[in-house]
Scaffold this active site. Structure first.
Site, PDB file in Angstrom:
ATOM      1  N   SER A  91       4.069 -26.946  12.363  1.00 21.61           N
ATOM      2  CA  SER A  91       3.815 -28.324  12.765  1.00 21.61           C
ATOM      3  C   SER A  91       4.525 -29.284  11.817  1.00 21.61           C
ATOM      4  O   SER A  91       4.408 -29.170  10.599  1.00 21.61           O
ATOM      5  CB  SER A  91       2.312 -28.594  12.748  1.00 21.61           C
ATOM      6  OG  SER A  91       2.051 -29.936  13.081  1.00 21.61           O
ATOM      7  N   GLY A  92       5.270 -30.221  12.391  1.00 19.57           N
ATOM      8  CA  GLY A  92       5.991 -31.209  11.574  1.00 19.57           C
ATOM      9  C   GLY A  92       7.400 -30.794  11.228  1.00 19.57           C
ATOM     10  O   GLY A  92       8.114 -31.515  10.524  1.00 19.57           O
ATOM     11  N   GLY A 125       4.526 -22.748  15.476  1.00 19.92           N
ATOM     12  CA  GLY A 125       5.026 -21.787  14.502  1.00 19.92           C
ATOM     13  C   GLY A 125       3.872 -21.104  13.793  1.00 19.92           C
ATOM     14  O   GLY A 125       2.697 -21.379  14.040  1.00 19.92           O
ATOM     15  N   ASN A 144       1.957 -34.027  10.580  1.00 16.40           N
ATOM     16  CA  ASN A 144       2.909 -34.549  11.561  1.00 16.40           C
ATOM     17  C   ASN A 144       2.221 -35.600  12.428  1.00 16.40           C
ATOM     18  O   ASN A 144       1.121 -35.374  12.924  1.00 16.40           O
ATOM     19  CB  ASN A 144       3.397 -33.372  12.433  1.00 16.40           C
ATOM     20  CG  ASN A 144       4.419 -33.787  13.471  1.00 16.40           C
ATOM     21  OD1 ASN A 144       4.875 -34.926  13.481  1.00 16.40           O
ATOM     22  ND2 ASN A 144       4.772 -32.877  14.342  1.00 16.40           N
ATOM     23  N   THR A 199       9.455 -30.534  18.584  1.00 20.63           N
ATOM     24  CA  THR A 199       9.405 -31.400  19.773  1.00 20.63           C
ATOM     25  C   THR A 199      10.658 -32.268  19.860  1.00 20.63           C
ATOM     26  O   THR A 199      11.249 -32.426  20.937  1.00 20.63           O
ATOM     27  CB  THR A 199       8.147 -32.283  19.737  1.00 20.63           C
ATOM     28  OG1 THR A 199       6.994 -31.434  19.690  1.00 20.63           O
ATOM     29  CG2 THR A 199       8.061 -33.162  20.969  1.00 20.63           C
ATOM     30  N   SER A 222       2.291 -34.126  16.483  1.00 20.73           N
ATOM     31  CA  SER A 222       2.251 -32.669  16.493  1.00 20.73           C
ATOM     32  C   SER A 222       1.865 -32.155  17.879  1.00 20.73           C
ATOM     33  O   SER A 222       0.871 -32.589  18.467  1.00 20.73           O
ATOM     34  CB  SER A 222       1.240 -32.189  15.458  1.00 20.73           C
ATOM     35  OG  SER A 222       1.098 -30.788  15.522  1.00 20.73           O
ATOM     36  N   SER A 223       2.655 -31.203  18.400  1.00 18.49           N
ATOM     37  CA  SER A 223       2.318 -30.572  19.690  1.00 18.49           C
ATOM     38  C   SER A 223       1.150 -29.632  19.459  1.00 18.49           C
ATOM     39  O   SER A 223       1.241 -28.703  18.661  1.00 18.49           O
ATOM     40  CB  SER A 223       3.518 -29.791  20.228  1.00 18.49           C
ATOM     41  OG  SER A 223       4.590 -30.643  20.496  1.00 18.49           O
ATOM     42  N   GLU A 250       1.044 -20.264  11.348  1.00 20.55           N
ATOM     43  CA  GLU A 250       0.153 -21.201  10.667  1.00 20.55           C
ATOM     44  C   GLU A 250      -0.732 -20.476   9.662  1.00 20.55           C
ATOM     45  O   GLU A 250      -1.363 -19.457   9.987  1.00 20.55           O
ATOM     46  CB  GLU A 250      -0.737 -21.941  11.674  1.00 20.55           C
ATOM     47  CG  GLU A 250       0.049 -22.920  12.523  1.00 20.55           C
ATOM     48  CD  GLU A 250      -0.828 -23.830  13.376  1.00 20.55           C
ATOM     49  OE1 GLU A 250      -0.280 -24.788  13.942  1.00 20.55           O
ATOM     50  OE2 GLU A 250      -2.049 -23.566  13.468  1.00 20.55           O
TER      51      GLU A 250
END
Length: 1004
Positions: free
Chosen positions: A104-105, A386, A156, A109, A159-160, A388
């Site tokens: 994330s970040g 990704g 982020n 995206t 973040s998705s 985590e």
């Protein structure tokens, strides 16, 4: 190999590292980041580092630079991967996919947006309505999905919180004709809970902060996020996100995509329902559970288009079927709260899936017949979470990391498969490559009967109360001997693990400790059937369509629904199978720091991501054999200038032989293998040496080409100039001849004209003949003057010359020049008949004495004497002297001034008769002509013209000045003569003034 990028920016491809080590990999990655190069290749994989700043590398110019180019022809970029995927799809008719991964970040995206933007830009060549519609749909769908599936996290701002796989369909021409979106594992727990500093999904804040007043009133919503428990934490977080502007953008995007007004209104109602659900409070009165703020129930009934009592019953009771009997079992306050939260999560998940499905209904390819329209090919873009590792890792992180294990396994398998296939195609011997095979970890999670998912599902199916601790106990029993699994019970001395709570899995990316708290509940994902029936029976058709299973009667026996783990495992298996059927391209995203700083590169942070993305493993696989390979024609095209046998073109039997000759000439034959269509280079050093030699030769070639080109340009310019000069000359000759012919035509009868052609209008000459025209006009004027002059008697010529001289000097300066009368010159013989004999006698005596030839001018004057007194005198100017005479004493000569001593004459611009004779000895003579007959006759012009004409005949120059006042010198002293008009003045007279003299003249 990525070209056109200097080594000062580091290695553009990690395959070209001198040695494959984590330290060298990190050093190159950091160096490129600090130099502003955020993209680097690993063969055909792009490693992308989030720059945390806008970069001017995504515009139309950049798109054109990568369009249709090979990967290695331009510096590393997302556009290169997108173009490679598009070319493979279009040229080879193969389905392709681009897999974007990272934490994330890390910029996943944004990367997917830029890839979509590139594909849209290179495919929409003409403004065809359907293609523009498809492009708009694909880009607008991103906007909507981000609003409902993205959230601000501590890492982020956008973040998705779901995985997304989008297929873009292309027709046989390579034009986009539609698409399809799959979503994976929405983080629905975020609806009811967020960690400190984080927000729920953007959609809630957009509605609360950006919704119009009228809409919010109809939804019973306040414009304050902190008023709602579910989003209260996020409402207090400061953020750069403009929710108000985003609300308008999302509403507009939904309209463009094709959502009806009723559907959009239903979406807002569902969001409002969730916010109000969070504010419901349950209490108890003895054994009875109550809703403390019951007013909200009527609001919920209104929003869900159902009866208030039905809502209240579904929240407080659970309908249970026991054989033929149906009973209502009341919830405890805790059970009611659990049911409320489960409902909020389920409603949001259904809403999100419905939005994805609605977008798919609109953008999916319809009525496409492959027999008629040709094969339909696909480019897939996977933007998925990704690996985590958090402080507290739960069920969601377990699923996400399992997903990454599957994708990593696929990634390594496909890379190895591609390598093996290429070696076999080219006839190069294949050597076994050691790599970390994470199939063992994938099996640990998903294997039937033995995997963690199976154990979890088995625990959820057991009758009676099953706890998370019991699930952990089952794991310990089944996986006690597995090398990649451990827990505190299995490793009693490991104090990093808690008893009855934690277990650890050794992933390919590192060890991750998971807490089993919540695993059972999250896997069951229980939503009471009462809620499903409640929502199915809504009078809102959109809401009703989201809950089809609600139509089942309470007495109907249904299959046990699949657990969350099984659903996710099945979707991952399906996704991997889908990706494996396509030609994959990869984008690996890295987050350089947690501060979102464009300058900071945290080594340890990035090292961790490089490890769990398996980037070094990828380099090792690609470098195990040959670091670089290229087709013979391409290799020759780049390096042919190095060898005399291949430059500029070779005459060998084939390109393969030419490459061999080139490599042998450089002494690299020991480091190269020759395939059927490609040359394989083993070490990067060989490639760098080739690049250095090429760079040296290119500089010389460029100089040579510049020399040749400059010579060519100079010759072309010379030929153009010579041609232009020839044309100009011919044109000038034509214009000159035309002009001369026209002049000759207009003046052919000039001799017979009364005015000798004075009235004839001259033709406009070309620029080149303007001076010639002036000369020609002067010739005509001289001829015209000559024709006039030749009719004048010789004795009148001196008078004509004098008049011409006066006209040239005084025209426009004085009013009356006296040109119309005859100029007699010697006026003393005419003006005073009674004294003419005396004057004649004196003038004859002076002529005998001074030997002058003629009297040029004579007249009575009023003059200033040396005592500054005015007195009457006469002047006579001959061709030798200027004489002052006293008329009272029978014109006795008073003084003579040699004419060569006179330097100039000054007159005033008025009607007066003032004349100043300037002399070399600064003893100027100041006079005013008088005694004219007839009175008022002006003789100034005659005097000036006669003197100037005489001086000219003697080739001397006389300075004539027309000024007022007149500057002069009297006996060496500077003085000024001013002319004044007086009414009472009868005749001109001088008077002394402070600065000189005043000549007073009559007013008339």
């Amino acid at each position: 190999m990525a070209e056109h990028e200097s080594l000062e920016f580091g290695k553009a491809d990690f395959l070209l590292l001198d040695s494959v080590s984590l330290e060298e990999f990190m050093a190159n990655l950091k160096h490129r980041f600090e130099k502003g190069r955020i993209y680097t290749y690993i063969g055909e994989v792009v490693v992308s580092v989030n720059p945390y700043r806008p970069m001017n590398i995504y515009g139309r110019d950049t798109i054109e630079q990568y369009k249709g180019r090979e990967l290695y022809e331009r510096p590393p970029h997302l556009f290169a991967i997108a173009d490679a995927a598009y070319k493979a799809m279009k040229r080879r008719n193969k389905d392709t996919c681009i897999v974007i991964s990272g934490e994330s970040g890390a910029g996943k995206t944004e990367a997917s947006k830029y890839i979509m933007q590139y594909i849209a830009a290179i495919t929409i060549k003409q403004l065809r309505a359907h293609l523009l519609w498809v492009k708009n749909m694909l880009l607008k769908s991103n906007c909507v999905l981000e609003a409902f599936g993205n959230a601000k996290t501590n890492r982020n701002d956008n973040s998705s919180r779901f995985g997304k796989y989008m297929d873009i369909n292309f027709d046989f021409k390579g034009d986009p004709i539609g698409g399809h979106i799959n979503n994976y594992l929405l983080e629905k727990s975020r609806v009811i809970f967020q960690q400190s500093g984080e927000r729920s999904f953007h959609s809630f804040y957009q509605l609360v902060k950006g919704g119009p007043e009228q809409l919010l009133r109809s939804l019973h919503i306040q414009k304050d996020p902190s008023a709602y428990i579910y989003i209260k934490v996020g409402g207090q977080v400061k953020s750069s996100i403009n929710d108000s502007a985003d609300f308008k953008a999302v509403a507009e995007a939904m309209k463009v995509i094709g959502f009806t007004q009723e559907e959009i209104q239903t979406v807002y109602k569902i969001l409002a329902t969730i916010l109000h659900l969070g504010n419901l409070k349950f209490g108890s009165d003895g054994d009875v559970t109550l809703i403390e703020n019951s007013k909200l129930v009527s609001v919920l009934g209104d929003l869900l288009s159902t009866k208030q009592e039905n809502v209240e019953k579904a929240l407080l009771y659970r309908t249970v079927s026991t054989g033929r009997d149906v009973i209502d079992k009341q919830h405890t306050a805790q059970e009611a709260s659990y049911g409320r939260d489960a409902l909020a999560k389920a409603i949001y998940e259904r809403l999100f899936c419905w939005i994805v499905g609605r977008i798919n209904d609109i953008i999916e390819v319809k009525n496409y017949d492959a027999k008629v329209h040709g094969k339909n090919t696909v480019i897939g873009v996977l933007d998925i979470y990704g690996f985590e590792i958090f402080q507290n890792n739960s069920f969601e992180q377990f699923c996400i990391n399992y997903c990454n294990e599957k994708l990593q396994q696929l990634f390594i398998q496909l890379v190895l498969k591609q390598e093996q296939e290429e070696y076999q195609r080219e006839g190069i011997p294949w050597k076994h490559i050691d790599y970390f095979n994470n199939q063992i970890i994938v099996d640990l999670v998903e294997q039937q009967h033995k995997g963690i998912f199976s154990v979890l599902d088995e625990a959820c199916m057991n009758v009676g109360k099953v706890t998370d601790e019991m699930f952990l106990q089952a794991l310990n029993n089944k996986l006690a001997k597995h090398a990649h699994y451990t827990s505190r019970k299995l490793s009693p001395t490991d104090k990093s693990l808690e008893f009855d709570r934690d277990f650890r899995i050794r992933h390919y990316a590192g060890n991750v400790v998971y807490s089993v708290v919540g695993f059972i509940d999250k896997n069951k994902d229980t939503l009471f059937q009462d809620f499903k029936r409640l929502l199915y029976n809504s009078s809102n058709p959109v809401l009703k369509s989201m809950w089809p299973e609600g139509k089942l009667s309470i007495t109907e026996v249904t299959k046990r629904p699949l657990t969350a783990a099984t659903l996710f495992k099945n979707s991952m298996i399906s996704l991997v199978d889908n990706l494996a059927s396509k030609e994959p391209y990869y984008v690996r995203c890295i987050k350089p720091n947690d501060l979102k700083s464009p300058l900071l590169f945290e080594d340890e942070r990035c090292r961790h991501q490089v490890e769990y993305l398996g980037l070094l493993e990828n380099v090792r696989v690609r470098r195990a054999g040959f670091a670089y390979r290229q087709t013979y024609p391409r290799f020759l095209q780049r390096y042919k200038m190095i060898s005399e046998f291949t430059w500029p073109n070779h005459d060998l039997p084939s390109d393969r032989e030419a490459v061999k000759k080139l490599v042998q000439g450089c002494g690299f034959e020991h480091d190269v293998a020759y395939g059927k269509t490609k040359v394989f280079v083993r070490t990067p050093r060989t490639l760098f040496t080739l690049e250095e030699r090429r760079a040296d030769m290119v500089a010389r070639i460029v100089l040579f080409l510049q020399k040749v080109w400059r010579g060519t340009v100079a010759r072309m310019r010379y030929r153009r100039m010579r041609a232009a000069l020839t044309i100009i000359r011919a044109y000038r000759r034509y214009k000159v001849k035309s002009y001369i012919r026209e002049v000759a035509r207009r003046f052919q009868n000039v001799r017979r004209m009364k005015d000798h052609g004075k009235h004839v209008k001259w033709p406009v000459p070309p620029k080149v003949l303007r001076k010639f025209e002036e000369a020609l006009q002067n010739i005509h004027k001289r001829w015209w003057a000559w024709t006039l002059i030749k009719t004048i008697p010789p004795e009148d010529l001196p008078q004509v010359r004098a008049k011409v001289a006066a006209l040239e000097l005084l025209k426009g300066q004085r009013v009356d020049l006296g040109l119309q009368r005859a100029w007699e010159g010697n006026y003393l013989r005419r003006d005073s008949p009674e004294t003419v004999s005396s004057f004649t006698l004196v003038s004859s005596e002076l002529q005998r004495k001074d030997k002058f030839m003629q009297v040029l001018f004579s007249c009575h004057v009023r003059k200033i004497n040396r005592f500054h007194k005015a007195e009457d005198r006469a002047v006579m100017i001959t061709d030798r002297h200027l004489y002052k005479m006293d008329p009272v004493k029978q014109y006795k000569p008073m003084k003579s001034i040699p004419l060569y001593n006179v330097t100039g004459v000054s007159v005033s611009p008025g009607k007066d008769q003032l004349v100043v004779f300037h002399t070399k000895d600064s003893r100027d003579l100041i006079v005013c002509l008088q005694g004219m007959v007839p009175a008022g006759e002006s003789r100034i012009a005659e005097l000036v013209g006669t003197l100037v004409s005489h001086f000219k005949s003697e080739k001397r120059k006389l300075q004539v000045s027309i000024a007022s006042p007149i500057q002069c010198s009297m006996h060496g002293r500077k003085c000024t003569v001013v002319v004044e008009t007086k009414i009472n003045q009868s005749h001109p007279d001088f008077a002394k003034s402070r600065s000189g003299y005043i000549l007073s003249v009559p007013a008339n």
